[in-house]
Design a protein around this motif. Structure first.
Motif, PDB file in Angstrom:
ATOM      1  N   LEU B  59      45.514  40.099  43.144  1.00  0.00           N
ATOM      2  CA  LEU B  59      44.115  40.459  42.931  1.00  0.00           C
ATOM      3  C   LEU B  59      43.949  41.968  42.790  1.00  0.00           C
ATOM      4  O   LEU B  59      43.228  42.441  41.902  1.00  0.00           O
ATOM      5  CB  LEU B  59      43.269  39.960  44.105  1.00  0.00           C
ATOM      6  N   THR B  60      44.597  42.707  43.647  1.00  0.00           N
ATOM      7  CA  THR B  60      44.448  44.162  43.532  1.00  0.00           C
ATOM      8  C   THR B  60      45.038  44.683  42.238  1.00  0.00           C
ATOM      9  O   THR B  60      44.493  45.589  41.609  1.00  0.00           O
ATOM     10  CB  THR B  60      45.125  44.854  44.719  1.00  0.00           C
ATOM     11  N   GLN B  61      46.139  44.081  41.846  1.00  0.00           N
ATOM     12  CA  GLN B  61      46.706  44.524  40.582  1.00  0.00           C
ATOM     13  C   GLN B  61      45.786  44.186  39.407  1.00  0.00           C
ATOM     14  O   GLN B  61      45.640  44.983  38.467  1.00  0.00           O
ATOM     15  CB  GLN B  61      48.076  43.862  40.354  1.00  0.00           C
ATOM     16  N   GLU B  62      45.167  43.021  39.485  1.00  0.00           N
ATOM     17  CA  GLU B  62      44.286  42.634  38.390  1.00  0.00           C
ATOM     18  C   GLU B  62      43.051  43.531  38.357  1.00  0.00           C
ATOM     19  O   GLU B  62      42.561  43.887  37.289  1.00  0.00           O
ATOM     20  CB  GLU B  62      43.871  41.166  38.568  1.00  0.00           C
ATOM     21  N   MET B  63      42.564  43.890  39.514  1.00  0.00           N
ATOM     22  CA  MET B  63      41.432  44.800  39.540  1.00  0.00           C
ATOM     23  C   MET B  63      41.813  46.140  38.958  1.00  0.00           C
ATOM     24  O   MET B  63      41.066  46.744  38.199  1.00  0.00           O
ATOM     25  CB  MET B  63      40.944  44.974  40.984  1.00  0.00           C
ATOM     26  N   ASP B  64      42.989  46.610  39.292  1.00  0.00           N
ATOM     27  CA  ASP B  64      43.372  47.942  38.834  1.00  0.00           C
ATOM     28  C   ASP B  64      43.627  47.986  37.348  1.00  0.00           C
ATOM     29  O   ASP B  64      43.549  49.061  36.744  1.00  0.00           O
ATOM     30  CB  ASP B  64      44.648  48.396  39.561  1.00  0.00           C
ATOM     31  N   SER B  65      43.943  46.858  36.779  1.00  0.00           N
ATOM     32  CA  SER B  65      44.286  46.888  35.366  1.00  0.00           C
ATOM     33  C   SER B  65      43.104  47.316  34.518  1.00  0.00           C
ATOM     34  O   SER B  65      43.278  47.868  33.443  1.00  0.00           O
ATOM     35  CB  SER B  65      44.778  45.510  34.920  1.00  0.00           C
ATOM     36  N   SER B 124      30.479  37.320  44.951  1.00  0.00           N
ATOM     37  CA  SER B 124      30.367  38.515  44.115  1.00  0.00           C
ATOM     38  C   SER B 124      31.274  38.454  42.906  1.00  0.00           C
ATOM     39  O   SER B 124      30.994  39.063  41.868  1.00  0.00           O
ATOM     40  CB  SER B 124      30.716  39.771  44.939  1.00  0.00           C
ATOM     41  N   ALA B 125      32.368  37.741  43.010  1.00  0.00           N
ATOM     42  CA  ALA B 125      33.319  37.714  41.898  1.00  0.00           C
ATOM     43  C   ALA B 125      32.721  37.035  40.675  1.00  0.00           C
ATOM     44  O   ALA B 125      33.106  37.316  39.546  1.00  0.00           O
ATOM     45  CB  ALA B 125      34.602  37.000  42.319  1.00  0.00           C
ATOM     46  N   ILE B 126      31.790  36.127  40.910  1.00  0.00           N
ATOM     47  CA  ILE B 126      31.239  35.388  39.776  1.00  0.00           C
ATOM     48  C   ILE B 126      30.480  36.336  38.857  1.00  0.00           C
ATOM     49  O   ILE B 126      30.517  36.209  37.634  1.00  0.00           O
ATOM     50  CB  ILE B 126      30.335  34.261  40.287  1.00  0.00           C
ATOM     51  N   THR B 127      29.798  37.287  39.459  1.00  0.00           N
ATOM     52  CA  THR B 127      28.999  38.206  38.649  1.00  0.00           C
ATOM     53  C   THR B 127      29.622  39.595  38.611  1.00  0.00           C
ATOM     54  O   THR B 127      28.936  40.579  38.375  1.00  0.00           O
ATOM     55  CB  THR B 127      27.578  38.305  39.226  1.00  0.00           C
ATOM     56  N   LEU B 128      30.895  39.648  38.832  1.00  0.00           N
ATOM     57  CA  LEU B 128      31.553  40.951  38.883  1.00  0.00           C
ATOM     58  C   LEU B 128      31.579  41.575  37.492  1.00  0.00           C
ATOM     59  O   LEU B 128      31.958  40.919  36.523  1.00  0.00           O
ATOM     60  CB  LEU B 128      32.975  40.778  39.416  1.00  0.00           C
ATOM     61  N   PRO B 129      31.208  42.829  37.399  1.00  0.00           N
ATOM     62  CA  PRO B 129      31.286  43.491  36.089  1.00  0.00           C
ATOM     63  C   PRO B 129      32.721  43.879  35.754  1.00  0.00           C
ATOM     64  O   PRO B 129      33.088  45.053  35.730  1.00  0.00           O
ATOM     65  CB  PRO B 129      30.393  44.728  36.275  1.00  0.00           C
ATOM     66  N   HIS B 130      33.511  42.872  35.498  1.00  0.00           N
ATOM     67  CA  HIS B 130      34.932  43.090  35.261  1.00  0.00           C
ATOM     68  C   HIS B 130      35.394  42.045  34.246  1.00  0.00           C
ATOM     69  O   HIS B 130      34.989  40.888  34.318  1.00  0.00           O
ATOM     70  CB  HIS B 130      35.705  42.940  36.582  1.00  0.00           C
ATOM     71  N   PRO B 131      36.247  42.433  33.345  1.00  0.00           N
ATOM     72  CA  PRO B 131      36.662  41.469  32.316  1.00  0.00           C
ATOM     73  C   PRO B 131      37.446  40.281  32.850  1.00  0.00           C
ATOM     74  O   PRO B 131      37.400  39.203  32.274  1.00  0.00           O
ATOM     75  CB  PRO B 131      37.538  42.318  31.368  1.00  0.00           C
ATOM     76  N   SER B 132      38.150  40.448  33.948  1.00  0.00           N
ATOM     77  CA  SER B 132      38.951  39.342  34.454  1.00  0.00           C
ATOM     78  C   SER B 132      38.255  38.619  35.592  1.00  0.00           C
ATOM     79  O   SER B 132      38.915  38.083  36.473  1.00  0.00           O
ATOM     80  CB  SER B 132      40.306  39.860  34.954  1.00  0.00           C
ATOM     81  N   LYS B 133      36.929  38.616  35.577  1.00  0.00           N
ATOM     82  CA  LYS B 133      36.253  38.097  36.765  1.00  0.00           C
ATOM     83  C   LYS B 133      36.511  36.613  36.984  1.00  0.00           C
ATOM     84  O   LYS B 133      36.511  36.149  38.117  1.00  0.00           O
ATOM     85  CB  LYS B 133      34.762  38.361  36.671  1.00  0.00           C
ATOM     86  N   SER B 134      36.740  35.861  35.936  1.00  0.00           N
ATOM     87  CA  SER B 134      36.987  34.429  36.150  1.00  0.00           C
ATOM     88  C   SER B 134      38.321  34.218  36.849  1.00  0.00           C
ATOM     89  O   SER B 134      38.438  33.403  37.766  1.00  0.00           O
ATOM     90  CB  SER B 134      36.951  33.690  34.818  1.00  0.00           C
ATOM     91  N   SER B 135      39.328  34.953  36.413  1.00  0.00           N
ATOM     92  CA  SER B 135      40.616  34.828  37.083  1.00  0.00           C
ATOM     93  C   SER B 135      40.528  35.310  38.517  1.00  0.00           C
ATOM     94  O   SER B 135      41.090  34.724  39.443  1.00  0.00           O
ATOM     95  CB  SER B 135      41.653  35.631  36.295  1.00  0.00           C
ATOM     96  N   ILE B 136      39.799  36.387  38.708  1.00  0.00           N
ATOM     97  CA  ILE B 136      39.643  36.896  40.068  1.00  0.00           C
ATOM     98  C   ILE B 136      38.901  35.898  40.931  1.00  0.00           C
ATOM     99  O   ILE B 136      39.261  35.647  42.088  1.00  0.00           O
ATOM    100  CB  ILE B 136      38.890  38.249  40.004  1.00  0.00           C
ATOM    101  N   SER B 137      37.883  35.317  40.357  1.00  0.00           N
ATOM    102  CA  SER B 137      37.118  34.350  41.141  1.00  0.00           C
ATOM    103  C   SER B 137      37.970  33.160  41.535  1.00  0.00           C
ATOM    104  O   SER B 137      37.896  32.682  42.670  1.00  0.00           O
ATOM    105  CB  SER B 137      35.910  33.909  40.307  1.00  0.00           C
ATOM    106  N   SER B 138      38.784  32.695  40.626  1.00  0.00           N
ATOM    107  CA  SER B 138      39.603  31.531  40.976  1.00  0.00           C
ATOM    108  C   SER B 138      40.628  31.891  42.038  1.00  0.00           C
ATOM    109  O   SER B 138      40.919  31.096  42.931  1.00  0.00           O
ATOM    110  CB  SER B 138      40.292  30.977  39.724  1.00  0.00           C
TER     111      SER B 138
END
Lengths: 640, 223
Positions: B59-65, B124-138
């Motif tokens: 998750l942290t890596q995906e956020m940082d990307s 919060s992940a559902i509405t996260l302003p991030h392109p990978s939010k669906s992957s993060i949410s799952s």
């Protein structure tokens, strides 16, 4: 003057010295690429990449801060880990604590700070390679394998569970370049099988913590595998024996089914058959006969011709006798088939005998083509077609009521679908031609039983069959011929007889031919043969074998009857009959035809029952044109 | 936790720092319903905690990307994690001196402390302003599932280890359900929480693995 010069000189010297001191000197470049690693989660080391030193001796210092505290520490050990490194011992290493590390390069001209990095020791674990890698070759029933064992790196404390290591082994042949990697999990031993006999292997091991980086590969351990060829040899022997066994079985099977295999691989080539051409005639060398046989005066057959043809081939017997006929027909057919089977034509392979293919292929198309093509005498193309047509027609004739006619196009299926006559089509075709003694009974059966009245022998049948005709046609001929007359089937001699017989039978074909040629002539017009002569106007198709005697009587009587050509025989019970308006044109139709006509006239009674025929009627027109009626189709008369 | 009619009370685990060599004895008897041995339970628990930490690392890596670099300047330090109040060992020596019960208690406390923050992260992940939010949410949902089942397993384990193992320190999450209003704040907070989660999950994993090796007298090859 001298003092001025000295002053100037001194001034210049000072300047020069100053310049010399300043050239190429600059503050050091920024250190970069700070990376840290911990081998056992108890200590860690950081390395950096120095920038330019600015031409001056530059010193590097590493400072760090721990999270939650502003206190800055300097690296305690710059030496243990080598140049441009900092080693953090156990005392200063804390886990689950963020270190903020900065490297500063300093020289006399200035200093440069690197970018700070944040690290947590637990995330940067990269262990040392496994140690004491031992590789043994173990002999196990002549199948040697490698036994690899190792120990975790010394520093890693796996025993307490502080570090959990996973291992991986790789090996390769000494002279090859491709490594084969095997995962060993948390175990410290591994067995490797499937070795190349006599090969030398290099084995390496590495490890990785549960959340960290892979270590470097351990130094290679070499081992040589002894030869164990004999084992492979026994395996090959087993394979060879098994293959030989399979081969023997295969040969035996082929031997047992040699003939069918041979037939499958090398299908008999059907000999050329020209409808209407009597081989004997050809051999006899009478060109006139030959040509006359080739020339069909009546071709393209007019409607009346069609009728004739139709009549010849199919005489649908009026229902009243239907049941009887049908019953007989079946029996007769069977007999006829059997007999015919026995007399298969042997020339040019079995083509004539195995005419079912011919029949099926030609069935539909030929019908159309037959009339146009063959009648002109284009035997070449019509030969096969005509053959098939003839066959089909014959079959039609024979099968009579059992015509299931799919339609001309579907001869094959129709043939097969026909319960009675046409089902054993190949047999039928095969037998007749070569029958030395055309089994009269059989042939008669085929002709007469189902739809044919005893008189209505199709002209085809009158042909001298066996010797000249191949398979099917001859069958027909024989069939008819025998049925009528027990003439030996000889093309030449029988020709006349056939003609007569045909006449008797009301074989229009003979008339069509206009030639003494017998059935062969008919063959010239394959379509004609196949064609079902017109059948009853409405929906009755009268197919009945016309006995010679009867035919004579009939020949003229029914000439004006409406003939509808059996177009095709419906599957169920429909005989597609082409309604011919120009029944009157029948004219010279053989009595046979007239019989048919008469039958046809009777058909009105049948019409009701002959539903199939009703439907078939429109098609019959087409059939008439083509002159071919697939007997299969034709015989699909309803069994009323 | 007394499904077995007969059970030998395990040797107690005093939480004395000097007793790091106290053996971890657990005797179990097969009852009508066979109980799973403790070392096997610990093995399963450590596998689940390992999976949890791997997920949080991903998750942290995906956020940082995709995280904008400027946002990182304002990232709060890990010392501000809501679980920093819990005293945990800071090096190996300290860790190996902790008793089994305390290790279990620490693991359970940390696990319990993240139940609420994971729920906040999940919503919060559902509405996260991030392109990978669906992957993060799952992944966060998967984390929640692992956390739940690990908590249940640790409850069972702690029941076999004595009362001191069942004590849980209360570490409330005070961050609220809202991560922020503007995109940068939201992403910063999200990142911060994920970094805290990464560390705490690593702690839980480490403690359980130490416990596993202490209990693995029957399977020394694992340690």
């Amino acid at each position: 003057m001298k003092k001025v010069g000295e002053v100037v000189l001194l001034w210049l010297l000072i300047l020069f010295i100053q310049n010399a001191a300043g050239e190429g000197y600059s503050p050091p470049g920024k250190p970069t690429n700070i990376s840290c690693r911990s081998p056992e989660k108890e200590t860690f080391t950081c390395w950096w990449k120095p920038g330019s030193d600015g031409g001056l001796p530059t010193t590097y210092a590493l400072y760090y801060r721990k999270e939650g505290s502003q206190r800055v520490f300097e690296c305690p050990d710059y030496k243990t880990a080598g140049k441009n490194s900092c080693f953090f011992s156990k005392n200063v290493t804390f886990v689950w604590v963020n270190y903020n590390i900065t490297v500063v390069a300093t020289n006399s001209r200035g200093r440069a700070f690197s970018d700070p990095v944040d690290i947590d020791v637990v995330y940067i674990v990269k262990p040392n390679p496994p140690e004491e890698v031992v590789v043994n070759v173990t002999e196990d029933k002549d199948w040697p394998f490698l036994q690899v064992s190792w120990k975790p790196p010394k520093m890693a404390d796996t025993r307490s569970g502080w570090i959990t290591l996973f291992y991986e082994v790789r090996l390769k042949l000494e002279n090859k370049n491709k490594w084969e990697e095997v995962s060993a999990g948390q175990r410290k031993t591994l067995q490797i099988y499937s070795l190349r006999s006599g090969g030398t292997y290099e084995v390496q091991v590495r490890c990785k913590p549960d959340h960290g980086f892979w270590s470097e590969w351990s130094p290679s351990s070499r081992v040589k595998v002894p030869e164990y060829f004999p084992q492979e040899r026994s395996m090959w022997i087993l394979i060879v024996v098994f293959a030989a066994f399979i081969l023997v079985i295969f040969i035996w099977m082929v031997y047992m089914n040699f003939h069918s295999v041979k037939r499958y691989l090398l299908p008999p080539v059907p000999g050329p058959k020209i409808k209407g051409i009597d081989k004997q005639l050809l051999k006899s060398g009478k060109s006139e006969d030959i040509f006359s046989s080739l020339v069909v005066s009546d071709f393209p057959p007019t409607t009346s011709n069609y009728e004739d043809f139709l009549v010849q081939y199919l005489e649908v017997y009026v229902p009243e006798e239907r049941e009887l006929i049908m019953d007989e027909g079946k029996d007769l057919q069977d007999d006829s088939f059997k007999t015919e089977n026995s007399t298969c034509d042997n020339d040019s392979g079995r083509g004539s005998c195995d005419s079912h293919t011919l029949l099926t292929d030609k069935g539909g198309g030929d019908k159309e083509d037959g009339q146009q093509s063959d009648q002109e005498g284009s035997q070449a193309e019509a030969d096969t077609k005509s053959q098939e047509e003839a066959l089909e027609e014959e079959l039609l004739a024979c099968s009579h009521e059992n015509l299931q006619s799919s339609n001309i196009s579907n001869e094959k299926e129709k043939v097969k679908s026909w319960p009675s006559l046409f089902s054993p089509l190949p047999q039928y075709s095969l037998s007749p031609v070569n029958r030395p003694n055309p089994p009269k009974t059989g042939q008669q059966h085929c002709l007469s039983d189902s739809l044919f009245t005893p008189n209505s022998m199709p002209s085809y049948f009158t042909q001298p069959g066996p010797s000249t005709r191949k398979g099917f046609r001859s069958n027909y001929w024989e069939c008819s011929f025998d049925h009528k007359q027990s003439h030996p089937l000889h093309p030449q001699s029988a020709a006349h007889e056939h003609l007569q017989a045909q006449n008797d039978l009301n074989t229009a074909h003979v008339d069509y031919m206009g030639a003494p040629l017998d059935v062969h002539v008919l063959n010239v017009r394959p379509s004609e043969y196949v064609e079902v002569q017109r059948v009853s106007v409405e929906d009755g198709v009268l197919l009945h074998p016309i006995s010679p005697s009867q035919e004579d009587s009939r020949t003229l009587s029914h000439q004006t009857e409406d003939y509808s050509r059996v177009r095709m025989v419906n599957n169920d019970n429909g005989l597609l009959l082409l309604q011919r308006d120009a029944i009157e044109e029948e004219k010279s139709m053989c009595p046979y035809q007239e019989d048919v006509v008469s039958r046809a006239s009777i058909t009105p009674t049948l019409q009701n029952s002959v539903t199939g025929i009703n439907t078939a009627l429109p098609i019959l027109d087409e059939m008439a044109a083509s002159g071919y009626i697939d007997t299969a189709t034709m015989f699909g008369l309803p069994t009323h | 936790m007394n499904q077995q009619p007969v059970e030998v009370v395990p040797v107690s685990f005093q939480s004395t720092t000097g007793d790091r060599n106290k053996p971890f004895h657990m005797v179990y008897l097969v009852a009508m319903c066979r109980a799973v041995p403790v070392n096997d339970l610990l093995d399963r628990a450590s596998q689940r905690s390992d999976k949890m930490h791997s997920l949080s690392t991903l998750l942290t890596q995906e956020m940082d990307s995709h995280f904008p670099p400027y946002g990182r300047m304002q990232m709060p330090r890990p010392a501000d994690c809501h679980t920093s109040a819990l005293q945990t060992p800071n090096d190996k020596e300290q860790a190996l001196q902790v008793s089994e019960s305390d290790l279990m208690s620490l693991a359970r406390s940390l696990l319990q402390a993240w139940v609420d923050p994971l729920a906040v992260l999940s919503t919060s992940a559902i509405t996260l302003p991030h392109p990978s939010k669906s992957s993060i949410s799952s992944k966060i949902q998967e984390l929640q599932e692992h956390s739940k089942s690990l908590g249940d397993g640790l409850d069972i384990l702690s029941g076999k280890m004595g009362p001191s193992a069942q004590a849980i320190s209360f570490l409330p999450y005070t961050g609220g359900t809202d991560l922020g209003q503007d995109r940068v704040t939201i992403l910063n907070k999200f990142n911060f929480l994920l970094s805290c989660l990464r560390r705490d999950s690593h702690k839980i994993d480490s403690f359980l693995k130490v416990l596993r090796c202490r209990a693995a007298k029957l399977q020394p090859e694992l340690c």
